[in-house]
Scaffold this motif. Structure first.
Motif, PDB file in Angstrom:
ATOM      1  N   LYS A 529      -3.590 -38.333 -15.382  1.00 30.90           N
ATOM      2  CA  LYS A 529      -2.504 -38.866 -15.267  1.00 30.90           C
ATOM      3  C   LYS A 529      -1.358 -37.845 -15.974  1.00 30.90           C
ATOM      4  CE  LYS A 529      -3.906 -44.218 -15.786  1.00 30.90           C
ATOM      5  NZ  LYS A 529      -5.114 -43.530 -15.616  1.00 30.90           N
ATOM      6  N   LYS A 530      -2.180 -36.587 -17.244  1.00 33.85           N
ATOM      7  CA  LYS A 530      -1.798 -35.400 -17.932  1.00 33.85           C
ATOM      8  C   LYS A 530      -1.107 -34.514 -16.987  1.00 33.85           C
ATOM      9  CE  LYS A 530      -3.607 -36.947 -22.756  1.00 33.85           C
ATOM     10  NZ  LYS A 530      -4.463 -36.830 -23.572  1.00 33.85           N
ATOM     11  N   ALA A 531      -2.369 -34.359 -16.066  1.00 36.10           N
ATOM     12  CA  ALA A 531      -2.132 -33.310 -15.663  1.00 36.10           C
ATOM     13  C   ALA A 531      -1.000 -34.013 -14.136  1.00 36.10           C
ATOM     14  CB  ALA A 531      -3.766 -33.218 -14.762  1.00 36.10           C
ATOM     15  N   GLU A 532      -1.231 -35.000 -13.262  1.00 30.03           N
ATOM     16  CA  GLU A 532      -0.025 -35.047 -13.177  1.00 30.03           C
ATOM     17  C   GLU A 532       1.511 -33.942 -12.957  1.00 30.03           C
ATOM     18  OE1 GLU A 532       1.301 -37.166 -10.006  1.00 30.03           O
ATOM     19  OE2 GLU A 532       0.459 -37.963 -11.255  1.00 30.03           O
ATOM     20  N   GLY A 533       1.616 -33.276 -11.822  1.00 30.71           N
ATOM     21  CA  GLY A 533       2.482 -32.656 -11.147  1.00 30.71           C
ATOM     22  C   GLY A 533       2.439 -30.721 -11.147  1.00 30.71           C
ATOM     23  N   MET A 534       0.940 -30.559 -12.367  1.00 33.90           N
ATOM     24  CA  MET A 534       0.654 -29.490 -12.452  1.00 33.90           C
ATOM     25  C   MET A 534       0.376 -28.768 -11.580  1.00 33.90           C
ATOM     26  SD  MET A 534      -0.982 -29.868 -16.606  1.00 33.90           S
ATOM     27  CE  MET A 534      -0.494 -29.867 -18.015  1.00 33.90           C
ATOM     28  N   LYS A 535       0.670 -27.436 -11.230  1.00 33.76           N
ATOM     29  CA  LYS A 535      -0.475 -26.883 -10.082  1.00 33.76           C
ATOM     30  C   LYS A 535      -0.272 -24.980 -10.168  1.00 33.76           C
ATOM     31  CE  LYS A 535       0.818 -26.058  -5.691  1.00 33.76           C
ATOM     32  NZ  LYS A 535      -0.542 -26.288  -5.147  1.00 33.76           N
ATOM     33  N   PHE A 536      -1.415 -25.096 -10.427  1.00 33.16           N
ATOM     34  CA  PHE A 536      -1.828 -23.209 -10.811  1.00 33.16           C
ATOM     35  C   PHE A 536      -2.857 -22.281 -10.624  1.00 33.16           C
ATOM     36  CE2 PHE A 536      -2.139 -26.033 -14.928  1.00 33.16           C
ATOM     37  CZ  PHE A 536      -3.228 -25.500 -15.231  1.00 33.16           C
ATOM     38  N   THR A 537      -3.481 -21.660 -10.608  1.00 30.73           N
ATOM     39  CA  THR A 537      -4.928 -21.032 -10.221  1.00 30.73           C
ATOM     40  C   THR A 537      -5.187 -19.613 -10.877  1.00 30.73           C
ATOM     41  OG1 THR A 537      -4.401 -21.127  -7.796  1.00 30.73           O
ATOM     42  CG2 THR A 537      -5.865 -18.860  -8.586  1.00 30.73           C
ATOM     43  N   ILE A 538      -6.158 -19.469 -11.851  1.00 29.46           N
ATOM     44  CA  ILE A 538      -6.941 -19.266 -12.513  1.00 29.46           C
ATOM     45  C   ILE A 538      -7.936 -18.844 -11.966  1.00 29.46           C
ATOM     46  CG2 ILE A 538      -7.219 -18.709 -15.002  1.00 29.46           C
ATOM     47  CD1 ILE A 538      -6.316 -21.594 -15.530  1.00 29.46           C
ATOM     48  N   ASN A 539      -8.159 -17.382 -12.470  1.00 32.23           N
ATOM     49  CA  ASN A 539      -9.589 -16.238 -12.188  1.00 32.23           C
ATOM     50  C   ASN A 539     -10.240 -16.534 -13.408  1.00 32.23           C
ATOM     51  OD1 ASN A 539      -9.101 -15.898  -9.203  1.00 32.23           O
ATOM     52  ND2 ASN A 539      -7.806 -13.830  -9.995  1.00 32.23           N
ATOM     53  N   LEU A 540     -11.695 -16.660 -13.281  1.00 29.00           N
ATOM     54  CA  LEU A 540     -13.086 -16.419 -14.377  1.00 29.00           C
ATOM     55  C   LEU A 540     -13.589 -15.409 -13.536  1.00 29.00           C
ATOM     56  CD1 LEU A 540     -13.568 -17.424 -17.436  1.00 29.00           C
ATOM     57  CD2 LEU A 540     -14.898 -18.980 -16.021  1.00 29.00           C
ATOM     58  N   VAL A 541     -13.761 -14.512 -14.903  1.00 33.92           N
ATOM     59  CA  VAL A 541     -14.520 -12.952 -14.515  1.00 33.92           C
ATOM     60  C   VAL A 541     -15.106 -12.714 -15.890  1.00 33.92           C
ATOM     61  CG1 VAL A 541     -14.871 -10.894 -14.040  1.00 33.92           C
ATOM     62  CG2 VAL A 541     -12.486 -11.840 -13.652  1.00 33.92           C
ATOM     63  N   THR A 542     -16.459 -13.107 -15.651  1.00 36.23           N
ATOM     64  CA  THR A 542     -17.651 -12.559 -16.446  1.00 36.23           C
ATOM     65  C   THR A 542     -18.476 -11.522 -16.186  1.00 36.23           C
ATOM     66  OG1 THR A 542     -19.301 -14.575 -15.038  1.00 36.23           O
ATOM     67  CG2 THR A 542     -17.884 -15.353 -17.292  1.00 36.23           C
ATOM     68  N   PRO A 543     -17.881 -10.381 -16.513  1.00 44.76           N
ATOM     69  CA  PRO A 543     -18.532  -9.662 -16.600  1.00 44.76           C
ATOM     70  C   PRO A 543     -19.900  -8.761 -16.085  1.00 44.76           C
ATOM     71  CG  PRO A 543     -16.362  -9.003 -17.736  1.00 44.76           C
ATOM     72  CD  PRO A 543     -17.085  -9.946 -17.949  1.00 44.76           C
ATOM     73  N   ASP A 544     -20.684  -9.457 -17.685  1.00 47.29           N
ATOM     74  CA  ASP A 544     -22.566  -8.843 -17.964  1.00 47.29           C
ATOM     75  C   ASP A 544     -23.406  -9.525 -16.923  1.00 47.29           C
ATOM     76  OD1 ASP A 544     -21.021 -11.591 -18.833  1.00 47.29           O
ATOM     77  OD2 ASP A 544     -23.035 -11.891 -20.394  1.00 47.29           O
ATOM     78  N   ASN A 545     -22.653 -10.718 -16.319  1.00 48.96           N
ATOM     79  CA  ASN A 545     -23.348 -11.535 -15.357  1.00 48.96           C
ATOM     80  C   ASN A 545     -22.834 -11.004 -13.660  1.00 48.96           C
ATOM     81  OD1 ASN A 545     -21.974 -12.926 -15.086  1.00 48.96           O
ATOM     82  ND2 ASN A 545     -23.058 -15.643 -15.596  1.00 48.96           N
ATOM     83  N   GLY A 546     -22.144 -10.311 -13.292  1.00 47.64           N
ATOM     84  CA  GLY A 546     -21.471 -10.192 -12.274  1.00 47.64           C
ATOM     85  C   GLY A 546     -20.529 -11.285 -11.479  1.00 47.64           C
ATOM     86  N   GLU A 547     -20.228 -12.221 -12.842  1.00 49.31           N
ATOM     87  CA  GLU A 547     -20.008 -13.720 -12.133  1.00 49.31           C
ATOM     88  C   GLU A 547     -18.036 -13.353 -11.494  1.00 49.31           C
ATOM     89  OE1 GLU A 547     -23.022 -17.053 -12.311  1.00 49.31           O
ATOM     90  OE2 GLU A 547     -21.457 -17.032 -13.794  1.00 49.31           O
ATOM     91  N   ASN A 548     -17.588 -14.490 -10.619  1.00 52.40           N
ATOM     92  CA  ASN A 548     -16.176 -14.694 -10.208  1.00 52.40           C
ATOM     93  C   ASN A 548     -16.156 -16.194  -9.876  1.00 52.40           C
ATOM     94  OD1 ASN A 548     -15.590 -11.653 -10.866  1.00 52.40           O
ATOM     95  ND2 ASN A 548     -16.047 -11.263  -8.712  1.00 52.40           N
ATOM     96  N   TYR A 549     -14.977 -16.548 -10.322  1.00 57.58           N
ATOM     97  CA  TYR A 549     -14.444 -18.264  -9.697  1.00 57.58           C
ATOM     98  C   TYR A 549     -13.013 -18.363  -9.564  1.00 57.58           C
ATOM     99  CZ  TYR A 549     -19.091 -20.457 -11.081  1.00 57.58           C
ATOM    100  OH  TYR A 549     -20.485 -20.669 -10.883  1.00 57.58           O
ATOM    101  N   VAL A 550     -13.094 -19.231  -9.184  1.00 49.54           N
ATOM    102  CA  VAL A 550     -11.323 -19.757  -8.910  1.00 49.54           C
ATOM    103  C   VAL A 550     -10.866 -20.629  -8.946  1.00 49.54           C
ATOM    104  CG1 VAL A 550      -9.489 -19.199  -7.733  1.00 49.54           C
ATOM    105  CG2 VAL A 550     -10.847 -18.144  -7.064  1.00 49.54           C
ATOM    106  N   ILE A 551     -10.191 -20.848 -10.021  1.00 52.57           N
ATOM    107  CA  ILE A 551      -9.783 -21.975 -10.668  1.00 52.57           C
ATOM    108  C   ILE A 551      -8.657 -22.625 -10.442  1.00 52.57           C
ATOM    109  CG2 ILE A 551     -10.149 -23.673 -12.310  1.00 52.57           C
ATOM    110  CD1 ILE A 551     -11.423 -21.649 -13.768  1.00 52.57           C
TER     111      ILE A 551
END
Length: 654
Positions: A529-551
Motif C-alpha cells: 500500500k505504501k509503494a502504490e505508484g512508485m516506479k524505479f530501477t536500482i542497480n546493486l553492485v558488490t565488487p568483492d564477490n563480483g555480483e550484480n543485481y537489478v532491483i
C-alpha cells in the motif's frame, strides 16, 4: 489437574499399548561408558544452554496422568545422558547434550564428527567429554547429514574454521545443503519463530503439566548457532569416500525429512547411519511451526532403497536422534516398520481422498493398521496421525475441501460474532461449554468456546475455560508437538503473549544467506500500500564477490534479477558483499557505510529512501489467539533497521 476423563483415557491407553516390549530400553542403555558430573551446560552469553536436570521428575518411577503413557515412555528413553559405544573402538555417540546426538567415528588419526548439534557450547562439551574419556584426538572431518540447525549449528565447537580453510579438516554435506540450511526458513522466519512457541513449548515449565519431551530428544539447546560452509558436497545418488582410513558410502535422500539429506554406510564396520530418516518415531510430514509439506512416498522409497542396499548387511543402525538398533533382524524390522508407515500414510490417505474424504475429515478417519500400532517405531511422537494425514491431502489436493462454502470463508473474527449471536450469546455458550467440559467432551467444548473467544477477545472467563479445555486435550496427546501446542495456547489464553525479544541470527547464518535471498526478503517486507505508484530501477553492485543485481519497483512489487545491470538506472548502489552483511545482520546501516566511504550511491538517493519507507519490521510477538496481546508490545522491534533481515527460524528437529 487431569480430569477423571483424562485419567480414564490414560488408563485405557496403558492397557492397549505394547508396554511388554522393552527392547528400546535395552538398546538405549547398551554401550554406556560414562556420564559427566554436570547436568547443565552454560552458554557463552551466561545463560543455561542445556539442562537435563530439569527433566529428572521423569525418573521418579511413577505414572503421571497428565502425560500420555506412550509419551512418558518416550520421554524416559530420551533421558539417556553421556558417552556410548556403538561399534567397539570405532563408533561412539554422546547423547542427551542437545536435541540431536553427536556421533564420533574413530579414524586413523582423529575423529570424524557426524552432526555437531545445535550450538557451539553443547558440541564443545561433547568433544571435550569424549576426549577426556577416550583420549584426545583432533577432528579431521565433520559431516552434516542434513540442513536442519540441530545438525550443523554447533560446528564451531568441534572444529576451527582456519583448520577447515587450510585443509587440516574437511566438512561434507549433501548437495543443496547451504541453500536449504538458510533459505527454507527465511521467507516466513518471523512467523515460524512465533509458532515455535506452540510446537516446541518454549515457555512451558518442565514438569508433568508442561514440557516433558520433544520426541526425538529432550529439547533444543540455547547457545551460539554457527555455520561453516562445507568443503565438499555429495552430489551423486551413491558416493563412496575414504576419510582418515574410514570407508563410507553416502546415499543422498533429497525430499525426505529435509530437502537436502543423506544416509551413510560404513562397509568395514557393517554400520548404517540413518541420519534423521529413520529415528524410531514417525516424523512430520507437515511441521507445525511451518514448513513445506514433505513427500511421505518418496521418504518411504528412500528407506526401502536403504533397506535393500544396506539393511540386509548391517549389524548396527544408528542415527542423529534416539538410540542404535543392533542385530540384522532388528534393523530390518525397524526399517520395514518406518518404510511401511510412511507408505501407508501416503497411500491410505489418498485412497480415502479418492473416495471423497476431505482435508477436514481425514484426521477423524485415518488410522494405522493394528500391526503397525503394535510397533513402537510406528508411533507418531514427532508427527501425529491427525496433522500428518491432513498434510498428505494438502500436498496433493491443496487446502480446499471442494465445498464452495469454504472457498471464500469469512475470517474467524468475522464469522464468530454471527455464531455467538445465533447461539444465544456468551452466557449460554459459557454454560454449555462448562457442561461439555464437565462431561469430558473437550473437542465439542473447544468448538463453541473458540467461537466465543474470537467474538469477545476481552472475555477472560471464556479464555480461561477454553484454556482448561486445551489443557485436558494436551494431556491426552501422544505427540509432544501437539501436546505443547495445546498447553502453550492455554498459557497464552491465561497470561497473554509473552514479551521479550527472539534470538538474532549469528554472523555465520547471515554470511550463508545469498544476496538474492536477502532481496527476496525485502520484497516480502514491502508494504504494497505504501509503494502504490512508485516506479524505479536500482542497480546493486558488490565488487568483492563480483555480483550484480537489478532491483525494480513496479506495480507495488519489488523484484530482483541476478547477473544483470540496467542501462539507465535511477540509482546504482555499490558496496562490498562483506559490508552488506553488516547491514543484513543489524550491525551497521547504509547511512553508516556511506559516511565511512564503504558504500557509494550514484544517482538520486530518493529512490533508496523510497524503498526504505515501504519496508515493514515484522513484530515477533503477534497474536495467535485473539485477546492475548497486551495493549503495548514489550518487544523492541520498532527500533530495528528495516534492511536487517529477520533471522531464519530454528529448524531444529525438522
Amino acid at each position: 489437574m487431569p480430569s477423571q476423563f483424562t485419567i480414564d483415557f490414560q488408563n485405557a491407553q496403558r492397557k492397549t499399548l505394547p508396554l511388554d516390549d522393552q527392547r528400546d530400553f535395552e538398546e538405549a542403555k547398551r554401550g554406556f561408558i560414562a556420564a559427566p558430573p554436570y547436568k547443565q551446560i552454560m552458554a557463552e552469553a551466561g545463560n543455561v544452554a542445556w539442562d537435563m536436570e530439569s527433566y529428572e521428575f521423569l525418573l521418579q518411577g511413577k505414572d503421571f496422568d497428565s502425560i500420555h503413557p506412550s509419551l512418558q515412555r518416550q520421554a524416559i528413553l530420551n533421558m539417556a545422558y553421556g558417552l556410548y559405544e556403538v561399534v567397539p573402538d570405532k563408533i561412539y555417540q554422546v547423547r542427551g547434550f542437545d536435541l540431536a546426538n553427536i556421533s564420533f567415528i574413530k579414524g586413523d588419526t582423529g575423529w570424524i564428527v557426524f552432526d555437531p548439534l545445535t550450538t557451539k557450547e553443547t558440541a564443545k562439551a561433547a568433544l571435550e567429554f569424549i576426549n577426556e574419556k577416550l583420549g584426545t584426538r583432533p577432528v579431521v572431518a565433520v559431516v552434516y547429514s542434513h540442513s536442519h540447525a540441530d545438525h550443523f549449528g554447533g560446528v564451531r565447537g568441534v572444529v576451527d574454521e582456519a583448520d577447515v580453510r587450510s585443509g587440516k579438516a574437511q566438512i561434507l554435506a549433501p548437495v543443496g545443503f547451504m541453500e536449504h540450511a538458510v533459505a527454507e526458513n527465511v521467507y516466513a522466519g518471523n512467523a515460524m519463530t512465533r509458532r515455535m512457541f506452540f510446537q516446541y513449548g518454549v515457555l512451558l515449565p518442565r514438569s508433568p503439566f508442561g514440557h516433558v519431551d520433544q520426541s526425538i530428544g529432550k529439547n533444543t539447546a540455547a547457545g551460539n548457532v554457527g555455520l561453516i560452509e562445507p568443503t565438499r558436497y555429495i552430489e551423486d545418488d551413491f558416493e563412496e569416500l575414504t576419510i582418515d582410513g574410514v570407508r563410507m558410502e553416502f546415499q543422498n535422500t533429497p525430499g525426505t525429512e529435509a530437502p537436502a539429506e543423506m544416509n551413510t554406510y560404513f562397509p568395514d564396520m557393517k554400520a548404517f547411519w540413518a541420519a534423521e530418516n529413520i529415528t524410531g518415531t514417525i516424523h512430520n510430514i507437515y511441521t507445525l511451526r511451518g514448513a513445506l509439506v514433505r513427500n511421505p512416498l518418496a521418504w518411504s522409497k528412500h528407506i526401502n532403497t536403504a533397506l535393500y542396499r544396506y539393511g540386509q548387511l548391517a549389524d548396527v543402525m544408528f542415527a542423529s536422534h534416539s538410540w542404535p538398533r543392533w542385530g540384522n533382524d532388528r534393523i530390518q524390522e525397524v526399517m520395514r516398520t518406518q518404510r511401511d508407515v510412511y507408505a501407508h500414510l501416503n497411500n491410505e490417505v489418498l485412497h480415502q481422498a479418492n473416495k471423497g474424504v476431505t482435508i477436514n475429515e481425514i484426521h477423524t478417519s485415518y488410522k494405522l493398521p493394528k500391526s503397525l500400532q503394535d510397533q513402537w517405531a510406528a508411533h507418531s511422537y514427532h508427527g501425529s496421525e491427525e496433522h500428518n494425514s491432513r498434510a498428505v491431502i494438502n500436498r496433493y489436493l491443496g487446502y480446499w475441501d471442494a465445498n464452495p462454502a469454504t472457498l471464500i470463508p469469512l475470517s474467524p473474527r468475522d464469522s464468530a460474532p454471527l455464531y455467538v449471536e445465533m447461539m444465544g450469546g456468551a452466557e449460554k455458550i459459557m454454560a454449555k461449554g462448562k457442561e461439555l467440559h464437565d462431561q469430558g467432551k473437550y473437542l465439542e467444548a473447544m468448538e463453541i468456546l473458540n467461537k466465543l473467544v474470537y467474538a469477545e477477545p476481552g472475555n477472560q472467563a471464556a479464555k480461561d475455560l477454553l484454556a482448561d479445555v486445551y489443557e485436558q486435550i494436551g494431556y491426552q496427546k501422544e505427540s509432544p508437538s501437539v501436546r505443547n501446542s495445546f498447553l502453550a495456547a492455554a498459557y497464552e489464553l491465561r497470561s497473554g503473549v509473552p514479551g521479550g525479544a527472539s534470538p538474532k541470527s549469528g554472523p555465520d547464518v547471515i554470511r550463508g544467506m545469498s544476496t538474492g535471498l536477502w532481496l527476496d526478503f525485502l520484497g516480502i517486507s514491502l508494504d504494497s500500500k505504501k509503494a502504490e505508484g512508485m516506479k524505479f530501477t536500482i542497480n546493486l553492485v558488490t565488487p568483492d564477490n563480483g555480483e550484480n543485481y537489478v532491483i525494480e519497483m513496479s506495480n507495488s512489487t519489488l523484484t530482483n534479477i541476478k547477473g544483470h545491470l540496467a542501462k539507465n538506472p535511477d540509482l546504482t548502489v555499490t558496496l562490498n558483499r562483506s559490508d552488506l552483511e553488516q547491514v543484513m545482520g543489524g550491525r551497521s546501516t547504509f547511512d553508516e557505510l556511506l559516511a565511512s566511504g564503504k558504500a557509494n550511491f550514484d544517482g538520486d538517493r530518493k529512490f533508496f529512501d523510497d524503498v526504505r519507507s515501504t519496508l515493514s519490521v515484522f513484530p515477533p510477538d503477534f497474536e495467535l489467539i485473539p485477546g492475548t496481546k497486551p495493549s503495548e508490545s514489550s518487544a523492541p522491534s520498532a527500533k530495528k533497521d528495516p534492511f536487517e533481515v529477520d533471522g531464519p527460524a530454528d529448524t531444529s528437529g525438522g
